[in-house]
Write a protein that holds these residues in place. Structure first.
Motif, PDB file in Angstrom:
ATOM      1  N   ARG A 435      16.495   5.904 -57.987  1.00 59.80           N
ATOM      2  CA  ARG A 435      15.426   6.623 -57.288  1.00 59.80           C
ATOM      3  C   ARG A 435      15.923   7.843 -56.518  1.00 59.80           C
ATOM      4  N   ILE A 436      17.215   7.937 -56.279  1.00 61.08           N
ATOM      5  CA  ILE A 436      17.752   9.056 -55.504  1.00 61.08           C
ATOM      6  C   ILE A 436      17.441  10.368 -56.227  1.00 61.08           C
ATOM      7  N   ASN A 437      16.948  11.359 -55.452  1.00 58.59           N
ATOM      8  CA  ASN A 437      16.524  12.612 -56.069  1.00 58.59           C
ATOM      9  C   ASN A 437      17.058  13.838 -55.322  1.00 58.59           C
ATOM     10  N   PHE A 438      16.726  14.990 -55.855  1.00 56.36           N
ATOM     11  CA  PHE A 438      17.217  16.249 -55.285  1.00 56.36           C
ATOM     12  C   PHE A 438      16.676  16.466 -53.872  1.00 56.36           C
ATOM     13  N   LYS A 439      15.449  16.059 -53.611  1.00 50.95           N
ATOM     14  CA  LYS A 439      14.881  16.216 -52.268  1.00 50.95           C
ATOM     15  C   LYS A 439      15.643  15.371 -51.258  1.00 50.95           C
ATOM     16  N   SER A 444      19.692  15.123 -46.878  1.00 46.29           N
ATOM     17  CA  SER A 444      21.006  14.669 -46.430  1.00 46.29           C
ATOM     18  C   SER A 444      21.872  15.839 -45.973  1.00 46.29           C
ATOM     19  N   VAL A 445      21.897  16.904 -46.767  1.00 43.21           N
ATOM     20  CA  VAL A 445      22.752  18.056 -46.462  1.00 43.21           C
ATOM     21  C   VAL A 445      22.260  18.811 -45.232  1.00 43.21           C
ATOM     22  N   VAL A 446      20.941  18.966 -45.108  1.00 40.08           N
ATOM     23  CA  VAL A 446      20.379  19.722 -43.986  1.00 40.08           C
ATOM     24  C   VAL A 446      20.421  18.911 -42.697  1.00 40.08           C
ATOM     25  N   ALA A 447      20.009  17.654 -42.781  1.00 40.41           N
ATOM     26  CA  ALA A 447      19.902  16.839 -41.572  1.00 40.41           C
ATOM     27  C   ALA A 447      21.266  16.400 -41.047  1.00 40.41           C
ATOM     28  N   GLY A 448      22.245  16.200 -41.937  1.00 40.64           N
ATOM     29  CA  GLY A 448      23.534  15.662 -41.523  1.00 40.64           C
ATOM     30  C   GLY A 448      24.189  16.404 -40.375  1.00 40.64           C
ATOM     31  N   PRO A 449      24.487  17.696 -40.529  1.00 42.82           N
ATOM     32  CA  PRO A 449      25.108  18.427 -39.415  1.00 42.82           C
ATOM     33  C   PRO A 449      24.245  18.446 -38.156  1.00 42.82           C
ATOM     34  N   LEU A 450      22.911  18.569 -38.335  1.00 41.45           N
ATOM     35  CA  LEU A 450      22.025  18.584 -37.168  1.00 41.45           C
ATOM     36  C   LEU A 450      22.080  17.261 -36.420  1.00 41.45           C
ATOM     37  N   VAL A 451      22.060  16.160 -37.161  1.00 41.94           N
ATOM     38  CA  VAL A 451      22.125  14.841 -36.538  1.00 41.94           C
ATOM     39  C   VAL A 451      23.434  14.681 -35.777  1.00 41.94           C
ATOM     40  N   TYR A 452      24.532  15.129 -36.389  1.00 39.64           N
ATOM     41  CA  TYR A 452      25.835  15.013 -35.727  1.00 39.64           C
ATOM     42  C   TYR A 452      25.850  15.783 -34.408  1.00 39.64           C
ATOM     43  N   LEU A 453      25.324  16.996 -34.422  1.00 36.99           N
ATOM     44  CA  LEU A 453      25.316  17.816 -33.215  1.00 36.99           C
ATOM     45  C   LEU A 453      24.380  17.238 -32.148  1.00 36.99           C
ATOM     46  N   VAL A 454      23.226  16.741 -32.578  1.00 33.58           N
ATOM     47  CA  VAL A 454      22.291  16.124 -31.620  1.00 33.58           C
ATOM     48  C   VAL A 454      22.919  14.875 -30.999  1.00 33.58           C
ATOM     49  N   CYS A 455      23.586  14.077 -31.812  1.00 37.69           N
ATOM     50  CA  CYS A 455      24.274  12.890 -31.284  1.00 37.69           C
ATOM     51  C   CYS A 455      25.329  13.294 -30.255  1.00 37.69           C
TER      52      CYS A 455
END
Length: 608
Positions: A435-439, A444-455
C-alpha cells in the motif's frame, strides 16, 4: 611531536604508498579485464566482483579523517566498553542490510539505489528518483569529500610544513581524480583493498607498541589500575557499558542502535554500487558480513591502544568533548616508535582517499543515471562514461569549495542522522507493504526534518529532558540521539496516515515491481493478481522477515563476542576472554549454517 620521530625513511614510505595507489588505480581495470568505454564495466566492474573485495571496500570507505580522533576520544572516556559505540552504530544495521536486502538489490539488475524509485512508484514519478540522487550527492557526499580533503591537509600540515590548503589539494586531488577517472570502480576497489591493508598494518603497529611499553597485557592492566584508582580503573577495564558514563551509557547505545538499524538496507548509496557489482546474489549477501568484520577490526585496533594513554594520563577519562579529540595525536606522539610515522600517515591518507574516491565514483554515477537520464534523456551510445566523468569533476569542484569554507565538519553526523533518520522506517515499509505510495514518500521526506526540529524545541520543555541537557555537552548529545528516536516514531505515524488515506500505486506498476524485486512482507493482493494471470506459481509466499532478523541477531552476537574477546585479551582478562571466545565460536558455527540456508531460500525461484 610526530615531527621529532620523523626519519628519512618515512617520506619514502608515504611516497611509495601514493605511487602504488596511483598505479593500481590507473591499471586496476586492465588487471580485472574491464573495458572502461562501457558504462557497465566503468561503474560496476562488469558485475564480476567477489563479496570479500567489495566488503573490504565498504570497510575502508567508512573511515574518514574524523575517525581516528573520534574513536580514540571515545575510548579514553569510556575504556574497553567504548567498543559498544561502533557495535551499536553498525552491528545490527550492516547485518540486517546484508541478510534482508542484499540479495533483493542484486537481483533487480539496476545500476544505482535511486533507480529503485523508478520501479516502485512508476516511471512517471521521477521526482523521488531525482530528489534522492541530488540530496545524496549534495548533502551526503560533497561535505564528506570536503571533510576528507580537510583531513588530509591537517595530517600533512604539521608533519611536512604545508601551511596552504591549496598546496595540499594540488598534490592529492589530481592523484585521486586521475585514478578514479581512468579506472572507474575496478580501480577504486583495488586501491581500497590496498588502503585497507595499510590501515590494518598501521593499527597493528600501535597495538603492539603499547603492549611493548607496558610489558604485555597484564602490565597494561596493572598500569591502568594504578594510575586511575580502583573505581575508575575497574570502569575503564570493564567491557560492559557504565550506566553513569555521560558519553556512552546503555540508553545512548539503545538510541544509536534504533536510529541506524530501523530502515537499514532499504536504501543504498555507494554500498549499493558494491552490491550491484557482485558476480552473484550470494556474493552480494557476503559484502556486509565482510565489511562489518573488517571495519570492526580496524576500529577496535584504533581504540585499544588508548588504554596505554589512560595508564599514563588518567585525567583523559573525564576529558571534555574538545579535550578528548586530542587523545589520538597524544597517543601517537608518546607511543609510536621511530620509523612508524610514514606508515601511520599512509594509513591516515588511505582512510581519507578511500572515502573520497568512492564518493567521486558513485556520485558521478548517480548523477548520470538518476538526474541526467530522467531530466535530459538517454546519452548517445559511447558518451555515457564521458558525461559521468565530467559530472565527477563538478562534484570535485564543489568539494574544494567546502574545504575553503570550513575548517572542520566534526559533529555534523548527529544532526544529519537525526534529520534524515526520521524517515528510516519508510524505507522498510516501501519494501514490505504494497500500500505504500508516492504520497506517503512525500509526507515522510517533508515532515521528517520538520518533526525533528519541532521535537528539538518541545522536548526540552520536559523537566527531565532539560535537566539531562544541562548536565553537560556529552549528555546533550545523547539527548539529541533520543530526540531522533522520538521524531522517528512521530514521523512514522504521519506518513503511515497519509498512505492509508490515499490510493496505492497503480496495480500494473506494483506487479512489475514485485516480479523484479520479489519483496517480502504484505504483498497479498499483488501476488494474487499475478497468480490469476499465471505469472506467478500458486503457492504461499514464505515468511522470511522475522527469520532474517533472527539470523542477523545471531551474527551480531558472534561479532560482538569476537570484539569483546579481543578487548579482554588486550588487558590480560583471560577468563573473560575465554568465555567470550567460546560464545563467538559457538554463535559463529550456528551463524554460518543458518546464513547459508537463509540466503539459499532467498535466491531460490527468483524468476516466475
Amino acid at each position: 611531536m610526530l615531527t621529532e620521530k620523523l626519519l628519512a625513511i618515512d617520506p619514502i614510505i608515504i611516497g611509495i604508498y601514493l605511487a602504488v595507489s596511483l598505479l593500481l588505480g590507473i591499471f586496476g581495470s586492465r588487471l580485472l579485464g574491464m573495458n572502461n568505454s562501457k558504462e557497465e564495466d566503468y561503474y560496476l566492474a562488469g558485475r564480476k566482483m567477489p563479496g570479500w573485495l567489495n566488503g573490504m571496500s565498504v570497510a575502508a570507505t567508512a573511515l574518514n579523517s574524523d575517525v581516528a580522533p573520534l574513536y580514540c576520544g571515545i575510548a579514553v572516556v569510556t575504556g574497553l566498553s567504548g567498543c559498544w559505540f561502533f557495535l551499536s552504530r553498525f552491528g545490527m544495521a550492516l547485518l540486517l542490510a546484508a541478510i534482508l536486502f542484499a540479495v533483493r538489490w542484486r537481483q533487480m539488475g539496476i545500476r544505482t539505489g535511486p533507480e529503485f524509485f523508478h520501479l516502485r512508484f512508476g516511471a512517471g514519478n521521477r521526482f523521488a528518483r531525482v530528489y534522492s540522487s541530488l540530496t545524496s550527492v549534495l548533502i551526503g557526499m560533497v561535505p564528506w569529500i570536503g571533510a576528507g580533503l580537510i583531513g588530509i591537509h591537517l595530517v600533512a600540515a604539521p608533519i611536512f610544513g604545508i601551511d596552504s590548503k591549496a598546496v595540499t589539494l594540488l598534490i592529492v586531488l589530481p592523484l585521486l581524480t586521475v585514478y578514479v577517472w581512468t579506472s572507474g570502480l575496478a580501480g577504486v576497489l583495488l586501491t581500497d583493498a590496498l588502503q585497507g591493508f595499510v590501515i590494518l598494518a598501521a593499527n597493528l603497529v600501535m597495538v603492539g607498541a603499547v603492549l611493548w611499553v607496558f610489558g604485555g597485557p597484564s602490565g597494561l592492566a596493572e598500569a591502568v589500575m594504578s594510575a586511575a584508582g580502583p573505581e575508575n580503573g575497574a570502569a575503564i577495564l570493564s567491557i560492559l557499558p557504565q550506566a553513569d558514563n555521560p558519553v556512552l551509557s546503555p540508553l545512548s547505545i539503545f538510541a544509536w542502535m534504533v536510529i541506524v538499524s530501523v530502515g537499514a538496507g532499504s536504501a543504498v548509496g555507494a554500498d549499493g554500487q558494491r552490491l550491484f557489482s557482485c558476480r552473484s546474489s550470494h556474493e552480494a549477501a557476503k559484502v556486509g558480513i565482510w565489511g562489518e568484520v573488517i571495519l570492526f577490526a580496524m576500529l577496535l585496533m584504533l581504540m585499544l591502544p588508548a588504554m596505554g594513554l589512560l595508564a599514563r594520563h588518567p585525567e583523559f577519562y573525564t576529558a571534555t568533548p574538545t579535550e578528548r579529540e586530542f587523545a589520538y595525536g597524544r597517543m601517537l606522539s608518546e607511543f609510536l616508535p621511530k620509523g612508524g610515522v610514514g606508515l601511520t600517515v599512509a594509513a591516515l591518507l588511505a582512510a581519507v582517499m578511500s572515502t573520497i574516491s568512492t564518493h567521486l565514483n558513485y556520485g558521478s554515477q548517480t548523477l548520470l543515471n538518476d538526474v541526467w537520464r530522467p531530466l535530459v534523456g538517454e546519452p548517445k551510445p559511447g558518451r555515457e562514461v564521458w558525461i559521468g566523468r565530467l559530472l565527477m569533476l563538478g562534484i570535485a569542484v564543489l568539494s574544494v569549495g567546502v574545504v575553503f569554507a570550513a575548517d572542520s565538519l566534526l559533529g555534523i553526523a548527529v544532526v544529519v542522522l537525526g534529520i534524515f533518520g526520521t524517515s528510516a522506517a519508510f524505507g522498510w515499509a516501501q519494501w514490505w507493504y504494497w500500500r505504500i505510495n508516492f504520497k506517503g514518500w512525500c509526507a515522510s521526506v517533508v515532515a521528517g526534518p520538520l518533526v525533528y526540529l519541532v521535537c528539538g524545541r518541545l522536548l526540552p520543555l520536559i523537566p527531565w529532558w532539560a535537566a539531562e541537557i544541562a548536565r553537560g555537552p556529552a549528555e546533550a548529545q545523547n539527548m539529541q540521539l533520543l530526540q531522533a528516536v522520538v521524531a522517528l516514531a512521530v514521523n512514522t505515524a504521519i506518513w503511515l496516515t497519509v498512505t492509508l488515506l490515499t490510493r496505492p500505486e497503480d496495480m500494473e506498476v506494483l506487479k512489475e515491481f514485485y516480479l523484479r524485486a520479489r519483496p517480502m512482507g504484505c504483498w497479498g493482493p499483488v501476488r494474487r493478481a499475478l497468480i490469476a494471470e499465471g505469472r506467478l506459481p500458486a503457492e504461499a509466499a514464505p515468511s522470511l522477515i522475522l527469520p532474517g532478523i533472527g539470523v542477523a541477531a545471531v551474527g551480531f552476537a558472534m561479532v560482538a563476542a569476537g570484539v569483546l574477546t579481543a578487548s579482554t585479551l588486550y588487558v590480560g582478562r583471560y577468563r573473560e576472554a575465554g568465555l567470550c571466545g567460546a560464545v563467538c565460536l559457538g554463535t559463529g558455527v550456528v551463524f554460518k549454517l543458518i546464513f547459508n540456508r537463509y540466503i539459499s531460500r532467498l535466491t531460490v525461484n527468483q524468476e516466475p
